[in-house]
Structure formats: C-alpha cells, structure tokens
Design an enzyme around this catalytic site. Structure first.
Site, short mmCIF file in Angstrom:
data_model
loop_
_atom_site.label_atom_id
_atom_site.label_comp_id
_atom_site.label_asym_id
_atom_site.label_seq_id
_atom_site.Cartn_x
_atom_site.Cartn_y
_atom_site.Cartn_z
N HIS A 542 -0.42 -7.74 2.16
CA HIS A 542 -1.40 -7.11 1.27
C HIS A 542 -1.07 -5.65 0.98
O HIS A 542 -1.43 -5.12 -0.07
CB HIS A 542 -2.81 -7.24 1.87
CG HIS A 542 -3.11 -6.26 2.98
ND1 HIS A 542 -2.67 -6.43 4.27
CD2 HIS A 542 -3.83 -5.09 2.98
CE1 HIS A 542 -3.09 -5.42 5.02
NE2 HIS A 542 -3.81 -4.59 4.26
N ASP A 543 -0.38 -4.94 1.87
CA ASP A 543 -0.05 -3.52 1.64
C ASP A 543 1.41 -3.32 1.25
O ASP A 543 1.94 -2.22 1.39
CB ASP A 543 -0.35 -2.71 2.91
CG ASP A 543 -1.79 -2.20 2.92
OD1 ASP A 543 -2.43 -2.22 1.84
OD2 ASP A 543 -2.28 -1.81 4.00
N LYS A 546 2.64 -0.28 -0.74
CA LYS A 546 2.78 1.07 -0.17
C LYS A 546 4.24 1.51 -0.07
O LYS A 546 4.52 2.66 0.26
CB LYS A 546 2.12 1.13 1.21
CG LYS A 546 0.59 1.14 1.14
CD LYS A 546 -0.03 1.34 2.49
CE LYS A 546 -1.57 1.39 2.39
NZ LYS A 546 -2.21 1.57 3.69
N HIS A 571 -1.10 1.32 -5.23
CA HIS A 571 -0.29 0.43 -4.40
C HIS A 571 -0.68 -1.06 -4.53
O HIS A 571 0.18 -1.92 -4.40
CB HIS A 571 -0.31 0.89 -2.92
CG HIS A 571 -1.54 0.49 -2.17
ND1 HIS A 571 -2.67 1.27 -2.12
CD2 HIS A 571 -1.81 -0.61 -1.41
CE1 HIS A 571 -3.59 0.68 -1.37
NE2 HIS A 571 -3.10 -0.47 -0.92
N HIS A 595 -7.51 -6.44 -2.86
CA HIS A 595 -8.07 -6.25 -1.52
C HIS A 595 -8.82 -4.92 -1.37
O HIS A 595 -9.45 -4.68 -0.33
CB HIS A 595 -6.96 -6.36 -0.45
CG HIS A 595 -5.98 -5.22 -0.43
ND1 HIS A 595 -4.89 -5.16 -1.27
CD2 HIS A 595 -5.93 -4.08 0.34
CE1 HIS A 595 -4.19 -4.06 -1.02
NE2 HIS A 595 -4.81 -3.38 -0.04
N HIS A 596 -8.78 -4.04 -2.40
CA HIS A 596 -9.60 -2.82 -2.38
C HIS A 596 -10.76 -2.89 -3.37
O HIS A 596 -11.36 -1.87 -3.68
CB HIS A 596 -8.72 -1.60 -2.69
CG HIS A 596 -7.91 -1.14 -1.52
ND1 HIS A 596 -8.48 -0.75 -0.32
CD2 HIS A 596 -6.57 -1.01 -1.34
CE1 HIS A 596 -7.53 -0.40 0.53
NE2 HIS A 596 -6.35 -0.56 -0.06
N ASP A 624 -9.78 -5.51 6.51
CA ASP A 624 -9.00 -4.31 6.22
C ASP A 624 -9.82 -3.04 6.49
O ASP A 624 -9.34 -2.08 7.11
CB ASP A 624 -8.55 -4.37 4.75
CG ASP A 624 -7.54 -3.29 4.41
OD1 ASP A 624 -6.85 -2.81 5.34
OD2 ASP A 624 -7.44 -2.92 3.23
#
Length: 705
Positions: A542-543, A546, A571, A595-596, A624
C-alpha cells in the site's frame, strides 16, 4: 400398408420414390403413349370416314338439285318450291306459285348456260336469309317468257325430315357457299369454326360448343359444271366422345392397372423398406443415445448383411467413445481439482472418483508423500465407488528404491507380498496389482495403484491407467509449483515492502504491521479467503508510492510546507501507477490508491465519501491509522494502544468504518499487538514520552504520512 414411421427418414422416402419412378412411371408412360396413339388413330379413321360421308352428302345434294331442276321444268305441282315465276323478256315476273317479287342477276356464264338450255343455280340473300334460286329456260307454250325461276329453301336440300338428311346418324351437316355464308348450318359455332379453318384446306378441324368438342371434315362441292354456280362447302361434324367411345374401356382398364401396380409397388416397397430401414432406425436411435451420453446400450441388428457389420462397428465405436469420454472426464476432474484446491488429497480424490468405471478395477488407490519424513497418505476406492478409505503408511526404503528404479508400471501377481505404499491392508488379498510411480523432478512422490481379481488387465485399460497416472502427476506437480510460486510471490512482496519501509528508520516494519492488523479486522468481519488474500497483498504494497517521496520529507521533524504536503500526498497515485502495468496486481490498485480516503471526504487523493470507498480499503485505512498512531515519528513519540484506539473511536462512523474500529478494539483486548510483528525492537523510551503541544498540533495533520 406402409408403416408411417418408415417414411420419417429421407432414405425411406427416396427408396419409395425410386420404386414409384421405376414401376409406375414406365407403366404410366406406356399407357399414356398407347392411349394417345389409339386416340389419334381413332380420330384419323373417324375423320376419313367423315370426309367420305361429306362427299356422299354432297353427291346427294347434287342429285337433289337436279331433282329440283326437273321439278321446276314440269308443268305439275311443285311442292319443293316456296315460289315459282315466269320472267318475260322485258324482265317482268309473272308468279305461278307463291310470290316472287324480284330475282337476282345472272353472270355472263350463267346467261350463256341458260341459252344452251341448261339449268343455273344462284344463291341470294336479298330477302335476309340465304335462298337458292333454280333458273331454267322456258319451254313449251310459254312464248314471251324466256326464263322460269324457282325459289327454294336450303333446308329442302338437306331434308326437312331428319330421316331424309344426307348426313349419317350422329353427325351434323353444314353447307356454305363460296363466300363462307351458311346456307344451312345447325349452329353458329360450327359456322365460326368453319370460317376459322379455311386456311386448313384438307385436314381435320376440332371445334367446341359449350363443354363438348367435335371433329369436323369438309368436302368441296363443285357446281360450275352442272349449274354454272360457285363451289359449296359440305361439312360434317361429330362429337369426339363418339369417336373415342372405344377408349372408355381402355381407360377403365388402364386405371385399374395403375391401381394394381401402385398396390404392388407399395407392398414391395414396404417389404424392402422394412428390411432396410429397421437397421437404419436402430442405428439412428443409437446415434441419439450417444448424443444423450448413453454409451452402454448397444445397437441390435440381425440382418445378416452389411447393416449387421455396420452395427457391430458402431457398437465398437460407441465403446471406444465411452472410454475416451470417461478418460477425458477423469483427466478433467484432476485438472479442475489442481486449479481449484491446490491440495494433494483433493487431487487424489478427484482421480479416484472416475477410476472404478474407467479402469474396471476391483480397487483403486493413490499413495502420495504427506510431507512428514517417510510418511505417505493412501486414499483408496472400491469397484462400486462407495468403499472409500484413507490410511497412513510408511514405505520401507527398499520399496521406494523399487519405485525409483521402475521405468514403467510395476506388476504384482496375486501371491506377491503387500507393499506399504500401496497395500496397507486395503488391497484385496489374492488380486493382481499394478503400480504406476508418479515422479516430480525425477523423484517418486506418489503412486497410482489398481487391483483386480482374476485375469490380467487388458492393454487398453493399462493405457488409460497410464494416462490417468500422468495427469495425476501433472496435477500434483502443479500443486508444488503453485505453492512455490505463491511463496516466491509472497516473499517478493514482503521484500519489496521491507525495502520501502527501510527508506526511513521511522517506518521500518510499517507495511507488515498494517497488513497483520488489517487481516485481524477482516477475519473478524467475515471476509472470504479471496478477499483476505487480496487484502494481504495490497497491505504489503500500500505504501509502494513512497519510493517517489524524498527521505528528507519522510524524516522531517516539524510541520510540512504546502509543497511538501503535496509531494507526500501524491504517494498513493504514484503507487497505483507503479502497479498499473502488472495485470496480476490490477485488483490491488484500489487498496494502494485509496488507503488515505476517509468517510467524510477529507481524505486524498480523490476525496471519496462513504460507500464510494471499497470495504477492504476502509479496513486497511483503520489498520494504517492505528499503526501510524502507535509508531514513533520524528515529530512525536508513539501513543499507547489505548490512546490510539480512543482517537479512532472518536472518529468512528465519521472518518473511519465503525465496524472495523470495533473489530480492532476486540483484537487488542484479546492480546493482538502490532509490536509483535514490528521487526526490530522499538525505542520504548520514545514511545512512553508524553506529547507536547507542537506534536499534538501535528498529529491530525500528519497521521497518514
């Protein structure tokens, strides 16, 4: 009578048509030809007779004209004449019988004939209808009267009394002058037919009156020599039915013959069709049974000809098709099990399901290594498909070496001792056994065992057993291969997640902890296995975006500038674009991209609201946020789990999925902790440090970074 069901096929109809054509057509053709020839001959003979009769009638009319001339020349009574008069030299008429007001003119030829003392005939229509005038030179005591005229009706010539007619019985007479005018004709239709047939001088004429047709013959009556008059046409006509009366019996006989021939043809065709079509019907029924999946009912034909040979071949073909379909079904079941279950036991069970009927074995078994050192699992099934069993066995090293050394199947006689990997007390004693070793990477990992009482297995059954064994080996190899691929994929994603998290000492182990937390929540919410797998892979990645965020921003201890915040909020989009070319990760992109996002629309990158955010994403978001709260950051120390849960609970239903938050609280109460999967030990002194005013202000702003 011909059975109706025999005519349902095209072949039967063609055979019947062939019989009809070969039998009825020649008979009908010859009969019609004979009828036509006979009819033509009868009409020709009738026309010749009519022509002769018309000549005879013409001679009779000439005789009657001479008789009329003699009667006019006599001094006695003249019953045949309508009027008689003497003509003076000045042209005036002096009547003697009836009234004669005027007479027609004479031609020079007629004048000369009268001068010669010969009679003259003149036809005149001045009175409306044709009248015949007989002219004679005056004789005797009639000085001053050079001519004698007599007017007579044309009907007088043909006889007022039917018995006096010059025409034979059954015929009709018609007399026309040289211009085609009817002197005597019973019907107008006959006159019209004569006028239309003038172009045919000597041939027969056919004319119609109502529904009746008539045959007509003509004769030209020459009057120039005897009466100085133009020729007349004498026509006789008779009904064609009279001419063809002799054909009536022929027609009756012909129709009777055709009827008898038809009955005979149908009888013979019934015999032949039944003899030919019954085997074909049996073969057709067999084809339909094959189409319906019935390969066991044979076609029964006892015709002692090629049909019986064809039926035998058909039954052999049906048996071969049955074996092929059963083989394909068994192989397909193994393939499906290998793709759906990835379980060696399930694949072995799928192979055993169709083995009894396919191989004709009294018992079939699959032995495979169960993973533990030297331990094998043995699944077996009886001939009726009901007596199934499962057992554990531990083959002796010599038995494994025997399988390793075998280039093909191993055959064991009824008195051979049992072997642990295929016997185990489950194969019937005294039965023949054949063992097919199944290899993976050159090593025997499984075996297919078939047992049978009595005679040896036929080569065809051994060939099908080898096919099943090969497919089973492929299925079991696929299970191992897919397991290795899954392990490789999971390991690759885990390594990638650790690489991403290692870009900053503050995010080490973050992706793994978030994934474990999300899985705990999802399991409690009842998500299925497929969704859990998708969540696991998506959580690890998911990240991934970044990678495109500089470490200086990730490690910054203070408030981010607007430009820096824009970079860090990019990101999720970067991560989704990284995964876009990989088709296998297409279903993971929403977890990376959203996811944010939070329920009230204040998240990023798209500001999704409520149900627009996928369910798995809402679970991942809670995990998260929780890990971000309990983890140390450059600008603050990590919170205690209870404090982090309090923050989540406060925004539950507003920003975060309330059910997901409740499940996380339940997991923490039951002892689950993100610290257990954090990898390197966290700095507990920093984790216990209190929040200052600056870090509290930054908490809401940078909790997702």
């Amino acid at each position: 009578m011909l059975a109706p069901q025999l005519l349902r096929t095209r072949v039967a109809r063609r055979i019947l048509a062939l019989f009809l054509v070969c039998a009825i057509l020649p008979v009908g053709t010859f009969a019609v030809l004979a009828y036509r020839l006979t009819s033509d001959r009868l009409q020709s003979d009738a026309w010749s007779a009519l022509r002769q009769d018309s000549k005879t009638a013409g001679m009779i009319i000439v005789d009657r004209l001479h008789a009329l001339a003699s009667e006019l020349g006599s001094e006695g009574v003249r019953p045949s004449y309508r009027a008689v008069a003497l003509q003076r030299e000045d042209g005036r008429l002096e009547p003697r019988v009836g009234t004669l007001a005027s007479v027609p003119g004479l031609s020079k030829i007629q004048e000369a004939r009268l001068s010669a003392g010969e009679p003259v005939i003149v036809v005149d229509t001045a009175l409306g209808s044709p009248w015949i005038f007989v002219v004679l030179p005056a004789t005797g005591g009639h000085s001053g009267f050079p001519r004698r005229w007599g007017m007579v009706s044309p009907a007088t010539l043909v006889g007022e009394d039917p018995g006096m007619s010059p025409a034979p019985d059954g015929t009709e007479l018609c007399v026309l002058d040289d211009t085609g005018r009817a002197l005597y004709c019973p019907t107008t239709a006959m006159t019209v037919a004569l006028a239309a047939g003038n172009a045919v001088q000597n041939g027969p004429l056919i004319w119609a009156r109502g529904d009746s047709t008539f045959l007509m013959a003509r004769w030209s009556l020459f009057l120039a020599g005897g009466f100085a008059a133009p020729s007349w046409t004498i026509a006789l006509s008779m009904p064609q039915s009279t001419v063809l009366v002799a054909l009536t019996a022929f027609r009756r006989t012909f129709l009777l013959g055709v009827a008898l021939a038809t009955v005979l043809v149908f009888f013979l065709s019934h015999v032949q069709l039944r003899k030919r079509m019954t085997p074909l019907a049996e073969l057709e029924a067999g084809v339909h049974r094959l189409g319906a999946g019935d390969f066991t009912t044979p076609v029964m034909v006892r015709s002692d000809d090629e049909f019986e040979l064809l039926a035998r071949s058909f039954n052999g073909m049906a048996s071969d098709l049955r074996d092929q379909f059963m083989t394909l079904k068994a192989l397909s079941a193994v393939d499906v099990a290998a793709l759906e279950t990835r379980s060696a036991a399930a694949i072995a069970s799928a192979a055993l399901q169709n083995a009894p009927a396919l191989l004709g074995a009294s018992r079939t078994a699959v032995a495979f290594s169960s993973g533990a050192a030297g331990s094998w699992t043995l699944l077996s099934l009886g001939a009726d498909g009901r007596e199934s069993s499962e057992a554990r066995s531990r083959p002796a090293p010599g038995e494994i070496l025997q399988l390793e050394a075998a280039t093909d199947a191993l055959h064991f006689a009824p008195d051979a001792p049992g072997h642990g990997y295929f016997d185990g007390g489950h194969a019937p004693r005294g039965s023949r056994r054949v063992v097919f070793p199944l290899r993976e990477n050159g090593r025997v990992q499984a075996a297919l065992i078939i047992s049978r009482d009595g005679a040896e297995f036929p080569p065809a059954i051994l060939a099908r057993a080898r096919q099943l064994a090969d497919q089973l080996a492929v299925g079991l190899s696929n299970v191992s291969l897919l397991g290795e691929l899954d392990a490789l994929s999971d390991g690759s994603m885990l390594a990638l997640a650790r690489t991403i998290d290692a870009a900053s000492p503050w995010t080490a182990g973050h992706s793994e902890r978030v994934t474990h937390g999300a899985m705990e929540i999802a399991r409690r919410l009842g998500f299925d296995r497929s969704a859990l797998d998708r969540l696991r892979r998506g959580g690890l990645l998911h990240d991934i975006g970044k990678i495109g965020v500089p470490a200086s921003i990730l490690d910054k201890p203070g408030r981010l500038t607007p430009e820096e915040r824009t970079i860090i909020e990019s990101h999720p989009v970067i991560g989704a674009e990284i995964l876009k070319p990989i088709a296998a990760f297409h279903e993971l992109r929403p977890l990376v991209l959203y996811h944010h996002e939070v329920l009230d629309g204040s998240g990023y990158p798209d500001g999704l609201v409520g149900d627009a955010i996928p369910g798995l994403v809402r679970v991942l978001t809670v995990a998260d946020v929780f890990d971000a709260l309990v983890s140390d950051r450059p600008y603050r120390a990590g919170l205690q789990p209870a404090a982090a849960l309090a923050i989540l609970r406060k925004d539950a239903g507003v920003k975060y999925d309330a059910r997901a938050v409740s499940c996380l609280e339940e997991a923490v109460r039951e002892g689950w902790s993100a610290v257990a999967v954090a990898g390197p030990a966290m700095d507990r002194t920093r984790r216990s440090a209190p929040l200052n005013a600056a870090s509290t202000a930054l908490l809401r702003e940078q909790v997702f970074s």
